[in-house]
Design a protein around this motif. Sequence first.
Motif, short mmCIF file in Angstrom:
data_model
loop_
_atom_site.label_atom_id
_atom_site.label_comp_id
_atom_site.label_asym_id
_atom_site.label_seq_id
_atom_site.Cartn_x
_atom_site.Cartn_y
_atom_site.Cartn_z
N ASN A 117 -99.48 101.72 13.17
CA ASN A 117 -100.91 102.06 13.23
C ASN A 117 -101.73 101.28 12.21
N GLY A 118 -101.28 100.10 11.84
CA GLY A 118 -102.01 99.32 10.87
C GLY A 118 -101.81 99.85 9.45
N ILE A 119 -102.75 99.47 8.58
CA ILE A 119 -102.65 99.86 7.18
C ILE A 119 -104.05 100.16 6.65
N TYR A 120 -104.18 101.16 5.81
CA TYR A 120 -105.47 101.52 5.20
C TYR A 120 -105.40 101.16 3.72
N TRP A 121 -106.25 100.26 3.29
CA TRP A 121 -106.22 99.77 1.91
C TRP A 121 -107.47 100.26 1.17
N CYS A 122 -107.29 101.17 0.25
CA CYS A 122 -108.41 101.73 -0.50
C CYS A 122 -108.71 100.83 -1.70
N TYR A 123 -109.99 100.48 -1.87
CA TYR A 123 -110.36 99.64 -3.01
C TYR A 123 -111.51 100.30 -3.77
N PHE A 124 -111.63 99.97 -5.04
CA PHE A 124 -112.65 100.53 -5.93
C PHE A 124 -113.93 99.73 -5.73
N GLU A 125 -114.91 100.30 -5.04
CA GLU A 125 -116.11 99.56 -4.65
C GLU A 125 -116.87 99.02 -5.86
N LYS A 126 -116.76 99.72 -6.98
CA LYS A 126 -117.47 99.30 -8.20
C LYS A 126 -117.13 97.87 -8.58
N TYR A 127 -115.90 97.44 -8.29
CA TYR A 127 -115.45 96.10 -8.67
C TYR A 127 -115.46 95.12 -7.50
N GLY A 128 -116.10 95.51 -6.40
CA GLY A 128 -116.22 94.61 -5.26
C GLY A 128 -115.01 94.63 -4.36
N LEU A 129 -115.06 93.79 -3.32
CA LEU A 129 -113.98 93.73 -2.35
C LEU A 129 -112.70 93.20 -3.01
N PRO A 130 -111.53 93.61 -2.48
CA PRO A 130 -110.28 93.08 -3.02
C PRO A 130 -110.16 91.59 -2.72
N SER A 131 -109.11 90.98 -3.21
CA SER A 131 -108.93 89.53 -3.09
C SER A 131 -108.86 89.09 -1.63
N GLU A 132 -109.11 87.80 -1.43
CA GLU A 132 -109.03 87.24 -0.07
C GLU A 132 -107.63 87.41 0.51
N LYS A 133 -106.65 87.35 -0.36
CA LYS A 133 -105.26 87.53 0.06
C LYS A 133 -105.07 88.91 0.72
N ILE A 134 -105.62 89.92 0.12
CA ILE A 134 -105.52 91.26 0.67
C ILE A 134 -106.35 91.39 1.94
N GLN A 135 -107.54 90.76 1.94
CA GLN A 135 -108.39 90.85 3.13
C GLN A 135 -107.70 90.19 4.33
N ARG A 136 -107.00 89.06 4.10
CA ARG A 136 -106.25 88.41 5.18
C ARG A 136 -105.13 89.32 5.68
N LEU A 137 -104.45 89.97 4.73
CA LEU A 137 -103.36 90.87 5.10
C LEU A 137 -103.88 91.99 6.00
N ILE A 138 -105.00 92.58 5.63
CA ILE A 138 -105.57 93.70 6.41
C ILE A 138 -105.92 93.24 7.82
N LYS A 139 -106.48 92.04 7.91
CA LYS A 139 -106.86 91.50 9.22
C LYS A 139 -105.62 91.25 10.08
N ASP A 140 -104.59 90.66 9.47
CA ASP A 140 -103.36 90.33 10.20
C ASP A 140 -102.65 91.58 10.70
N LYS A 141 -102.74 92.67 9.96
CA LYS A 141 -102.03 93.89 10.33
C LYS A 141 -102.92 94.89 11.08
#
Length: 442
Positions: A117-141
Amino acid sequence: MLTDGSGSNLVITTNFDSLIEDALFFYTDDKPLVINHELLVEYAGDPNIKRPIIAKVHRGIFFDPLNQPEETNGLKGIWRDVLASVFQSYTPIVIGYGGGDNSLMNFLEDSELKMKNGIYWCYFEKYGLPSEKIQRLIKDKNGYLVRTAGFDATMLAFGNALFPDKIGVHEAEEYLNRRTSEQIANYEKEYKRLTEQEHLNTEKNAAGPINESENEFKQEIEKIMERMATTEKERKERNRMTAWDYNREGERCYSLKQYKEAVENYTQAIQLQSNTALFYNNRGCAYGGLGEYDKAISDYNKAIELDSFNSTAYHNRGYTYNNLKEYEKAISDYGKAIELSPNNATAYNNRGSIYIVLGRTDEAISDLNKAIELKPEVANPYKHLGDICKDQGEYTKSIQFASKAIELNSEYKDAYLLRAEVYRLLGETKKAAADEEMAKKL
């Protein structure tokens, strides 16, 4: 979430501290299974394990943790295979993880890794979006980025969604106080068992002269009792008695049949600690001794409200209903006591005696035989079976049961009266008179 039985009982962590298992130990009664070494990994993927599972991919703090850069480039042992299987059943939610750990990140990025069912990645909005590496991972999965105000805020949101009636300060206070009170009650019960002399005397009579070890044990108990008496006296003189002090004083008064004083002491205990089922149960017994059955039932109700698994409170409430001749309610309570404590011979005996009154003979015999099976050394069920045999005209059997009851308890007045009655029915007047005389003395 780990303990509510929903199946979400697995945490995978790159940390090797003990914060999660410590929280489970402090706040719950569930002991977690901690996977703190790769040799235990296969248990992390076992769906038959219902206990909370804490899987530490870098081992535990006391098991040579993997904390050097060269040790975190890959997963050790069969972690990869087990986690790949786990993600076919679980939907991973990532909280408080920045992706800096190559061993886990390399595994997650693997194109061969499928997530149901994919993956849910929680990030701390105060510090902005997580790294591009993580964003690619979320898209791929085919996953989702979830903005949050931090770890605590995320957990609070889960709590509000899943357990709104359990996470408030008042609810937590009530739960923890009740849990602590139950632990203290268990400790008190065991402490009391060890410090009572009666079991030593029983063992002495059964096994011959007391041996050296038992004598030393007795001396240790005497030291404890002397110290307890001294400290309780000091607290009493300083007006600093605890709830448990008042409870013990109540028990002493109750044992002396000073029921009014017992009620006063139990009431003091309840005023100091109102969430302990034992105090209400004990006060209910004292009210019963005074014949104030309505108050006794009210206290048993409260004890059951505080501890729904309290077989003793159900049993005592059943006994009180029996005194009030509310037999169906008594039968129901004895039944619940037996359900919670299947080896409660007294409950079987008492329910059997009610079945006799109601003419439900087969049920009475079944319960009384069960009571004898569980505790053959107790006299009461033999006497009750004697009553049944007398009513059925089986006088010889009735005498045998009454005699067995007397053998087990030579001061059992009602057993003598039963046997005397049967002797008279048989025309054996001398034997009847002798039993009647003994009952009169008793």
